[in-house]
Scaffold this active site. Sequence first.
Site, short mmCIF file in Angstrom:
data_model
loop_
_atom_site.label_atom_id
_atom_site.label_comp_id
_atom_site.label_asym_id
_atom_site.label_seq_id
_atom_site.Cartn_x
_atom_site.Cartn_y
_atom_site.Cartn_z
N THR A 103 0.82 -1.21 0.00
CA THR A 103 0.00 0.00 0.00
C THR A 103 0.85 1.27 0.00
O THR A 103 2.00 1.23 0.46
CB THR A 103 -0.90 -0.01 1.26
OG1 THR A 103 -1.56 1.25 1.38
CG2 THR A 103 -0.10 -0.23 2.53
N ASP A 104 0.27 2.36 -0.46
CA ASP A 104 0.99 3.65 -0.41
C ASP A 104 1.13 4.18 1.02
O ASP A 104 1.93 5.07 1.28
CB ASP A 104 0.29 4.69 -1.30
CG ASP A 104 -1.15 5.02 -0.89
OD1 ASP A 104 -1.66 4.39 0.06
OD2 ASP A 104 -1.76 5.89 -1.53
N GLU A 105 0.34 3.61 1.95
CA GLU A 105 0.35 4.16 3.32
C GLU A 105 1.70 3.95 4.00
O GLU A 105 1.99 4.61 5.01
CB GLU A 105 -0.77 3.53 4.16
CG GLU A 105 -2.13 3.77 3.54
CD GLU A 105 -3.28 3.66 4.52
OE1 GLU A 105 -3.06 3.54 5.73
OE2 GLU A 105 -4.43 3.68 4.05
N TYR A 153 -1.79 -0.27 11.02
CA TYR A 153 -1.95 -0.96 9.74
C TYR A 153 -0.74 -0.72 8.84
O TYR A 153 -0.12 -1.67 8.34
CB TYR A 153 -3.24 -0.50 9.03
CG TYR A 153 -3.28 -0.85 7.55
CD1 TYR A 153 -3.41 -2.17 7.12
CD2 TYR A 153 -3.17 0.15 6.57
CE1 TYR A 153 -3.43 -2.50 5.77
CE2 TYR A 153 -3.20 -0.16 5.21
CZ TYR A 153 -3.33 -1.49 4.82
OH TYR A 153 -3.34 -1.81 3.49
N LYS A 186 2.15 -3.30 7.33
CA LYS A 186 2.41 -3.51 5.89
C LYS A 186 3.87 -3.15 5.57
O LYS A 186 4.53 -3.84 4.79
CB LYS A 186 1.46 -2.66 5.04
CG LYS A 186 0.01 -3.09 5.04
CD LYS A 186 -0.26 -4.47 4.46
CE LYS A 186 -0.05 -4.55 2.97
NZ LYS A 186 -0.47 -5.88 2.43
P1 NAD Z 1 -9.86 -7.11 2.25
O1 NAD Z 1 -9.86 -6.83 3.72
O2 NAD Z 1 -11.08 -6.79 1.45
O3 NAD Z 1 -9.53 -8.65 1.99
C1 NAD Z 1 -8.55 -9.33 2.68
C2 NAD Z 1 -8.72 -10.82 2.41
O4 NAD Z 1 -7.68 -11.52 3.11
C3 NAD Z 1 -10.05 -11.38 2.91
O5 NAD Z 1 -10.62 -12.23 1.94
C4 NAD Z 1 -9.66 -12.17 4.15
O6 NAD Z 1 -10.51 -13.27 4.40
C5 NAD Z 1 -8.24 -12.62 3.79
N1 NAD Z 1 -7.44 -12.89 4.98
C6 NAD Z 1 -7.30 -12.09 6.07
N2 NAD Z 1 -6.51 -12.70 6.98
C7 NAD Z 1 -6.13 -13.89 6.45
C8 NAD Z 1 -5.32 -14.95 6.89
N3 NAD Z 1 -4.76 -14.93 8.11
N4 NAD Z 1 -5.12 -16.02 6.08
C9 NAD Z 1 -5.70 -16.06 4.84
N5 NAD Z 1 -6.51 -15.08 4.39
C10 NAD Z 1 -6.73 -14.01 5.17
O7 NAD Z 1 -8.59 -6.35 1.69
P2 NAD Z 1 -8.39 -5.54 0.32
O8 NAD Z 1 -8.86 -4.16 0.52
O9 NAD Z 1 -8.91 -6.36 -0.80
O10 NAD Z 1 -6.78 -5.49 0.26
C11 NAD Z 1 -6.05 -6.59 -0.28
C12 NAD Z 1 -4.59 -6.29 -0.19
O11 NAD Z 1 -4.28 -5.10 -0.92
C13 NAD Z 1 -4.07 -6.05 1.23
O12 NAD Z 1 -2.79 -6.61 1.34
C14 NAD Z 1 -4.00 -4.53 1.35
O13 NAD Z 1 -3.01 -4.14 2.27
C15 NAD Z 1 -3.63 -4.15 -0.07
N6 NAD Z 1 -4.09 -2.81 -0.52
C16 NAD Z 1 -5.39 -2.43 -0.36
C17 NAD Z 1 -5.80 -1.19 -0.86
C18 NAD Z 1 -7.24 -0.74 -0.75
O14 NAD Z 1 -7.54 0.41 -1.10
N7 NAD Z 1 -8.17 -1.57 -0.31
C19 NAD Z 1 -4.89 -0.35 -1.49
C20 NAD Z 1 -3.55 -0.78 -1.60
C21 NAD Z 1 -3.16 -2.02 -1.12
O1 DAU Z 2 -4.13 4.06 0.59
C1 DAU Z 2 -4.39 2.70 0.48
C2 DAU Z 2 -5.21 2.24 1.66
O2 DAU Z 2 -6.52 2.76 1.47
C3 DAU Z 2 -5.25 0.73 1.82
O3 DAU Z 2 -3.95 0.26 2.08
C4 DAU Z 2 -6.19 0.33 2.96
O4 DAU Z 2 -6.27 -1.08 3.04
C5 DAU Z 2 -7.56 0.91 2.65
O5 DAU Z 2 -8.46 0.60 3.70
C6 DAU Z 2 -7.48 2.42 2.45
O6 DAU Z 2 -7.17 3.10 3.70
P1 DAU Z 2 -7.89 4.48 4.10
O7 DAU Z 2 -7.80 4.63 5.56
O8 DAU Z 2 -7.43 5.59 3.25
O9 DAU Z 2 -9.40 4.11 3.63
P2 DAU Z 2 -10.83 4.34 4.33
O10 DAU Z 2 -11.86 3.98 3.31
O11 DAU Z 2 -10.92 3.70 5.67
O12 DAU Z 2 -10.86 5.92 4.55
C7 DAU Z 2 -10.70 6.82 3.45
C8 DAU Z 2 -10.71 8.22 4.01
O13 DAU Z 2 -12.04 8.51 4.50
C9 DAU Z 2 -9.79 8.42 5.21
O14 DAU Z 2 -9.24 9.73 5.13
C10 DAU Z 2 -10.70 8.29 6.42
C11 DAU Z 2 -12.02 8.83 5.90
N1 DAU Z 2 -13.24 8.23 6.48
C12 DAU Z 2 -13.33 6.87 6.50
C13 DAU Z 2 -14.45 6.25 7.01
C14 DAU Z 2 -14.56 4.73 7.07
C15 DAU Z 2 -14.29 9.02 6.92
O15 DAU Z 2 -14.21 10.28 6.87
N2 DAU Z 2 -15.40 8.41 7.41
C16 DAU Z 2 -15.54 7.06 7.50
O16 DAU Z 2 -16.58 6.56 7.99
#
Ligand code: NAD
Ligand code: DAU
Length: 354
Positions: A136-138, A162, A166
Amino acid sequence: MKKILITGGAGFIGSHVVRRFVNQYPDYHIYNLDALTYAGNLENLRDVEDAANYTFVKGDITDAVFLDELFANTDFYGVVHLAAESHVDRSISDPLAFVVTNVIGTVNLLNAARKAWKDDLANRGATNRLFYHVSTDEVYGELHDPNEFFLETTSYDPRSPYSASKASSDHFVRAYHNTYKMPVVISNCSNNYGPNHFPEKLIPLMIHNIMQKKPLPVYGKGENVRDWLYVEDHARAIDTIFHRGKVGETYNIGGHNEWKNLDLVLLLCKIMDDKLGREPGTAESLITYVTDRAGHDLRYAIDATRLKTELGWEPSLQFEEGLEKTVDWYLENQAWLDNVTSGNYKKYYEEMYG
Ligand code: NAD
Ligand code: DAU
């Protein structure tokens, strides 16, 4: 047939990656390994579950013995590792769960691959294998200067449990490359949005609450900025990097699409009032400012030039178009949303897989 292990394939991004690989590569056999935590939902993959080149494996990456057996029994060509705890707010209330899954789980997976691929690794480079770690970019921390962007060379500065977990997993992946010659590639992506996004995250939560006429909780003043990318564009980037990325390298993936949270929520309100045939302003009146997230990162913004110039990848969708597609998907798939919010999505699969 090349056997590819995709972890976390029942989650949001993982399900789009699994679908893409199953459909695009009939000469691969895709193994989707997922523990089916609260975030895992096999309904996301109904359309491919009967494909001849797809197998679901219920299992936990925190279980090293299980992983060793899996790798001993199946000769995986490559791994695409997405399984993780992914929600920042959950990491603030339970940091250890993130260490266990994201750090220990990743090291377990690296160890299983290292044991199974030991002869190839001894062969320096093991070009017939690949361990792709999805990050992730975080990990880069937060930006303040509007002219600054995260580059592949930006120093790590994780600021939430988190992102710290990562970042740690990224370091282990690089350490295995350096120490054991594990052939790895890492990508760091910005915020994704699109179908199947779990409604604890900003965009699907707002869509759900607007549908239900519930309050729309905006953290702080809604001034934090995120760089949004449509999930299928991320899956396509992963496909590109998996096939053409350079071993040992990192690629940033982003949408070049920065939005302040409040502006994004206002845009969603407008789109949804329109789609639901409600008076303009109906959804906006639901906006509620709530206590800010602890340690809330101000701005993320990715510079994805490297991926464009070296591998030719670019986002394909304009944000407004992607957001409309996403809203349409949620409106057409209310049963998916009802199953997730009621917990019903677990029942069917628990009977099948325990
Ligand atoms: P998500 O939470 O929707 O899905 C995670 C999946 O991993 C689920 O299906 C869960 O059952 C599985 N999982 C969790 N713990 C596990 C374990 N111990 N063993 C096997 N499986 C397990 O997550 P996402 O948003 O789809 O993110 C997927 C990946 O991409 C993550 O590594 C996250 O850090 C990365 N990522 C997410 C975002 C985003 O915006 N969502 C952006 C950049 C990177
Ligand atoms: O940048 C990549 C990341 O983006 C991934 O690595 C993470 O897995 C993914 O969850 C996401 O993280 P964020 O914290 O940016 O996403 P989230 O949707 O939780 O929140 C987006 C923005 O909105 C953040 O600034 C917090 C704000 N927010 C979030 C929620 C859930 C609100 O203002 N209200 C809310 O209820």
